[in-house]
Design a protein around this motif. Structure first.
Motif, PDB file in Angstrom:
ATOM      1  N   VAL A 335       0.841  -1.228  -0.023  1.00 13.81           N
ATOM      2  CA  VAL A 335      -0.054  -0.029  -0.098  1.00 13.81           C
ATOM      3  C   VAL A 335       0.923   1.181   0.200  1.00 13.81           C
ATOM      4  O   VAL A 335       0.753   2.189  -0.704  1.00 13.81           O
ATOM      5  N   MET A 336       1.931   1.218   0.828  1.00 10.40           N
ATOM      6  CA  MET A 336       2.879   2.398   0.793  1.00 10.40           C
ATOM      7  C   MET A 336       3.459   2.657  -0.390  1.00 10.40           C
ATOM      8  O   MET A 336       3.501   3.837  -0.977  1.00 10.40           O
ATOM      9  N   GLN A 337       3.967   1.727  -1.110  1.00 11.67           N
ATOM     10  CA  GLN A 337       4.498   1.772  -2.384  1.00 11.67           C
ATOM     11  C   GLN A 337       3.626   2.071  -3.221  1.00 11.67           C
ATOM     12  O   GLN A 337       3.902   2.975  -4.193  1.00 11.67           O
ATOM     13  N   GLY A 338       2.422   1.744  -3.407  1.00 17.97           N
ATOM     14  CA  GLY A 338       1.369   2.093  -4.300  1.00 17.97           C
ATOM     15  C   GLY A 338       1.015   3.464  -4.371  1.00 17.97           C
ATOM     16  O   GLY A 338       0.710   4.285  -5.209  1.00 17.97           O
ATOM     17  N   ARG A 339       1.014   4.077  -2.981  1.00 16.27           N
ATOM     18  CA  ARG A 339       0.606   5.522  -2.735  1.00 16.27           C
ATOM     19  C   ARG A 339       1.593   6.429  -3.231  1.00 16.27           C
ATOM     20  O   ARG A 339       1.414   7.451  -3.575  1.00 16.27           O
ATOM     21  N   GLU A 340       2.972   5.947  -2.928  1.00 16.53           N
ATOM     22  CA  GLU A 340       4.344   6.802  -3.379  1.00 16.53           C
ATOM     23  C   GLU A 340       4.214   6.765  -4.830  1.00 16.53           C
ATOM     24  O   GLU A 340       4.467   7.798  -5.552  1.00 16.53           O
ATOM     25  N   LYS A 341       4.118   5.702  -5.460  1.00 20.00           N
ATOM     26  CA  LYS A 341       4.012   5.749  -6.936  1.00 20.00           C
ATOM     27  C   LYS A 341       2.926   6.672  -7.474  1.00 20.00           C
ATOM     28  O   LYS A 341       3.095   7.323  -8.425  1.00 20.00           O
ATOM     29  N   TYR A 342       1.690   6.545  -6.820  1.00 13.24           N
ATOM     30  CA  TYR A 342       0.557   7.273  -7.278  1.00 13.24           C
ATOM     31  C   TYR A 342       0.749   8.983  -7.241  1.00 13.24           C
ATOM     32  O   TYR A 342       0.646   9.720  -8.240  1.00 13.24           O
ATOM     33  N   GLN A 343       1.320   9.374  -6.095  1.00 13.58           N
ATOM     34  CA  GLN A 343       1.895  10.528  -5.811  1.00 13.58           C
ATOM     35  C   GLN A 343       2.911  11.209  -6.821  1.00 13.58           C
ATOM     36  O   GLN A 343       2.725  12.344  -7.356  1.00 13.58           O
TER      37      GLN A 343
END
Length: 694
Positions: A335-343
């Motif tokens: 989830v953390m990786q996904g959020r960073e990628k989206y940002q």
């Protein structure tokens, strides 16, 4: 015996279709199941069945997607890829030895060793198929569940006989998984929530029992039989589209009684009985629409501990907890990786925003009991809000299960044809929403639902539902021929397909496909009033008979409009039976009398409560008033549930009055005010006198 089952979640897969989960036969007694293989992503799988050579464990896995059937061994090796070459996708399948039975909309095909054997074209959509066990019955007997409330039993490519069921059958299953003692017993579930057992003998069907849907639960989507009670008799497991899971036990006279009930938050697409979680603990395994695979197990899930007691976890439980913790940590990192990628991508000037795709499972069905339409929307992710828009006048009815906050917007009905704008704001994690609407016959158009889920970026899907001119009519198998009937006859240069398309436009539950043959007769019943309609038509001629003159009037207006659109000349003739008007008024009478009495009681409630407060008790009131006070909560709830019910009945009587004289060529709209005065001081005889004297 009281049944106690505990809920346990196993895993979540993708969105599932009806009947796409099966338990493989256990190797040895009470062996638990383990995940073995996963196929590559591809087209949506619409059905899953187990098969194998007759007399051996049924552990070969068959799935259908599109018009292709694939076979896998239980270790995941693909041994079959068979293209059925059907123009439509397969929606129902059954496997028996070397025989494969598939259905797509109206078409049934039987293949033996992948070679074409039999073919049948059904009169209405096929929802499910099952075949009686060949090893018991000695012959191949396919049974089709068709949308027109009929089970069709076939012999080769011919219809052997059909069996009328109380609602559109949605699922079939062999009783006891083997058809019972003679192999002829079939369980069926209907879209309106009824459950039944029928014995299909070689000559005629025998209905064994039927369970009505008195509590207005959802439609039946899946059935299985398994001895979960442990009494040596297989119980009936039922999954419904409102998330209800039921276990029915059979008593000494083989009649079903409800032993257990549990409600999940979304529709149950598959149900199986077996041993999954822990050895020697049976359970009911279910899959839901969004892909949750969960069990209702007989294994106790919690232990009672006294103060100061030391609770010891078994090694197995400790291993489970450790595995869950590891899985949770991995998910949090993802989830953390996904959020960073989206940002990063959202701040990039070159990134392109993709619209997230989500699937909606929706149903728009007519409920016979209260003559309303039930709209059920199910989304694979949480719903943020829903906007309803309609270009015809409809009432929104209260639904107990619905926790969404509704707000209405003013709409200008004249220039834009906007009669309803309502927004439902859903609570967190709501994936399923159920609404009820009631339409007015004669007024037709489109109801649109704009569904917005809690996804980023914001996206919306629109679903459209047709409100038909005779929207409150429902298909039935037969009608009462002794009623006074009005007749409408159309003659013109139109084809069978053209007049059928007009009937489809006017009435619900009519198959879109033009029926085989040269002519057809359909019977309908009005779910609100109980009046009836007979529609018989062929190329160049259509005859419509009804005991309600307003039904004939609506049909005349709509059919002539449709014919004009296609520049077809129609010769319209009609016979009006004067007795039918008083007959219809007598059918409306009990409903109108009940609603007037209810309205009168509701008006008295506030005054009676004030008197009760003033006097300190209600003992001085007459019994009739005391009972109104005692039942005040129920009366107010019923009154609230049926908005505009009285106005609806007044509207029907007014239409009946206008239509009676319209067929005589007289315009009596000026006398409507007098009619409403009589209705305000309602008496059946004075109303009938007014109709006769006007």
């Amino acid at each position: 015996m009281e049944l106690s089952l505990n809920h346990v979640d196993y895993l979540q897969v993708g969105v599932t279709s009806q009947k796409t989960m099966k338990l493989l036969p256990a190797v040895g007694r009470k062996a638990t199941q383990k995940p073995v293989f996963k196929s590559l992503p591809g087209q949506k799988i619409s059905r899953l069945e187990l098969g194998g050579a007759l007399g051996t464990p049924q552990e070969k896995i068959f799935v259908c997607s599109g018009s292709e059937v694939r076979g896998y061994t239980k270790k995941g090796k693909q041994f079959l890829s068979f293209e059925a070459n059907l123009t439509e996708s397969i929606n129902a399948m059954h496997v028996s030895g070397a025989d494969l039975f598939v259905c797509a909309s109206y078409i049934y095909n039987h293949y033996c060793d992948c070679k074409d054997q039999d073919y049948y074209l059904s009169g209405d959509k096929i929802n499910d198929i099952v075949c009686l066990p060949v090893e018991t019955v000695g012959r191949t007997v396919p049974v089709l569940a068709c949308q027109d409330r009929v089970l069709r039993v076939l012999q080769g490519s011919e219809l052997l006989y059909d069996f009328e069921v109380p609602g559109p059958p949605s699922v079939l299953e062999l009783h006891n998984r083997d058809g019972g003692k003679n192999g002829e017993e079939v369980l069926y579930g209907t879209a309106d929530g009824k459950l039944g057992l029928v014995q299909l003998t070689s000559s005629a069907p025998v209905s064994k029992w039927e369970v009505d849907n008195e509590k207005k639960k959802g439609g039946v989507l899946c059935i299985d039989t398994f001895d979960i009670l442990g009494d040596g008799v297989k119980d009936i497991l039922v999954g419904r589209d409102d998330g209800t899971v039921e276990v029915y036990g059979l008593d000494s006279s083989s009649e079903p009684t409800l032993r257990f009930e549990n409600v999940l938050s979304e529709s149950v697409t598959s149900i199986q009985g077996g041993c999954v979680g822990k050895e020697s603990f049976d359970e009911v395994l279910t899959t839901t629409y969004t892909g949750w695979v969960s069990g209702l197990t007989t294994e106790p899930q919690q232990m009672e501990a006294e103060p100061g007691d030391e609770v010891k976890m078994s090694r197995e439980t400790q291993a489970k907890v450790a595995a869950l913790r590891v899985e949770l940590e991995q998910l949090q990192i993802k989830v953390m990786q996904g959020r960073e990628k989206y940002q990063q991508s959202s701040q990039s000037s070159t990134a392109v925003s993709a619209v997230p795709v989500f699937s909606i499972n929706d149903r728009f069905t007519l409920c016979q009991d209260d003559a309303s339409y039930s709209l059920t929307l199910e989304v694979q992710t949480a719903i943020d809000n829903l906007l309803l828009q309609s270009d015809v006048p409809i009432d929104l009815l209260d639904v107990d299960k619905n926790s969404a906050v509704v707000s209405f917007s003013e709409c200008d009905s004249e220039p834009n044809g906007n009669f309803l704008l309502a927004t439902y704001r859903c609570q967190a994690n709501t994936t399923r929403l159920e609404l009820k609407v009631r339409s007015i016959e004669g007024q037709y158009g489109t109801l649109q639902a704009y569904v917005t889920p809690r996804l980023q970026p914001k996206t919306c899907q629109v679903r459209q539902y047709q409100i038909k001119p005779l929207s409150l009519h429902q298909r039935t198998h037969s009608i009462d021929q002794d009623r006074p009937m009005n007749t409408l006859r159309l003659v013109g240069q139109f084809s069978f397909a053209e007049i059928h398309s007009w009937v489809v436009f006017c009435l619900p539950e009519v198959p879109e496909k033009t029926p085989a043959g040269e002519n057809i007769t359909f019977y309908f019943q009005n779910t609100f009033l109980g009046t009836q309609l007979e529609a018989s038509y062929c190329k160049g001629e259509g005859i419509f008979k009804s005991d309600n003159i307003s039904t004939i009037s609506i049909l005349k207006d709509v059919l002539s409009k449709e014919a004009t659109k296609r520049k077809i000349n129609l010769n319209i003739s009609y016979e009006v039976n004067e007795d039918s008007v008083s007959h219809t008024l007598k059918m409306i009478h009990p409903k109108l009398e009940y609603q007037l009495l209810l309205a009168k009681k509701v008006q008295l409630i506030d005054a009676l409560k004030e008197l009760q407060v003033h006097e300190g008790n209600a003992d001085f009131l007459i019994p009739e008033y005391r009972s109104i006070l005692d039942e005040s909560a129920r009366l107010l709830e019923e009154y609230k549930k049926q908005p505009a019910h009285l106005e609806r009945l007044y509207g029907m009587i007014t239409d009946l009055f206008i239509d009676k004289f319209k067929f005589k060529g007289q315009n009596v709209k000026t006398k409507v005010s007098q009619l409403l005065e009589i209705l305000d001081n309602y008496d059946l005889n004075s109303l009938m006198d007014f109709f006769n004297d006007a």
